[in-house]
Design a protein around this motif. Sequence first.
Motif, PDB file in Angstrom:
ATOM      1  N   ASN A 151      47.894  38.662  32.259  1.00 61.55           N
ATOM      2  CA  ASN A 151      48.690  37.624  32.923  1.00 61.55           C
ATOM      3  C   ASN A 151      48.963  36.452  31.985  1.00 61.55           C
ATOM      4  O   ASN A 151      50.072  35.912  31.970  1.00 61.55           O
TER       5      ASN A 151
ATOM      6  N   ARG B  35      48.977  46.053  29.431  1.00 58.80           N
ATOM      7  CA  ARG B  35      48.463  46.122  30.806  1.00 58.80           C
ATOM      8  C   ARG B  35      47.219  47.025  30.864  1.00 58.80           C
ATOM      9  O   ARG B  35      46.245  46.710  31.545  1.00 58.80           O
TER      10      ARG B  35
ATOM     11  N   LYS C 114      42.186  42.856  30.042  1.00 58.71           N
ATOM     12  CA  LYS C 114      41.756  42.523  31.396  1.00 58.71           C
ATOM     13  C   LYS C 114      42.957  41.936  32.121  1.00 58.71           C
ATOM     14  O   LYS C 114      43.900  41.448  31.510  1.00 58.71           O
ATOM     15  N   ARG C 115      42.905  41.960  33.431  1.00 59.93           N
ATOM     16  CA  ARG C 115      44.027  41.460  34.247  1.00 59.93           C
ATOM     17  C   ARG C 115      44.380  40.016  33.879  1.00 59.93           C
ATOM     18  O   ARG C 115      45.547  39.674  33.714  1.00 59.93           O
TER      19      ARG C 115
END
Length: 89
Positions: free
Chosen positions: A48, A39, A43-44
């Motif tokens: 994900n 996390r 990067k986000r």
Amino acid sequence: MEVKDIDRIIEMAWEDRTPFEAIVVQFGISESQVIDIMRKELKRSGFNLWRARVHSGVSQKHAKKRNPEISRFKCSLQRTISKNKISKR
């Protein structure tokens, strides 16, 4: 924790056939700590994608969910290296 260790943890976390238990053995960190590292370092969108892959059923990240015939961390198709030469099949 050193940068090279974090890089290796991320690499192992992305590998489908490397279970979290292998990361525990090598680095002594739990699954939740691996998730925290992923996390923080990704990067986000990358995080994900990784989480979706781990929970998709394609990944073998948990030893209990693995096929019992798989008893090692290395892929059986991985080429062996001997005397700095990659052997052919």
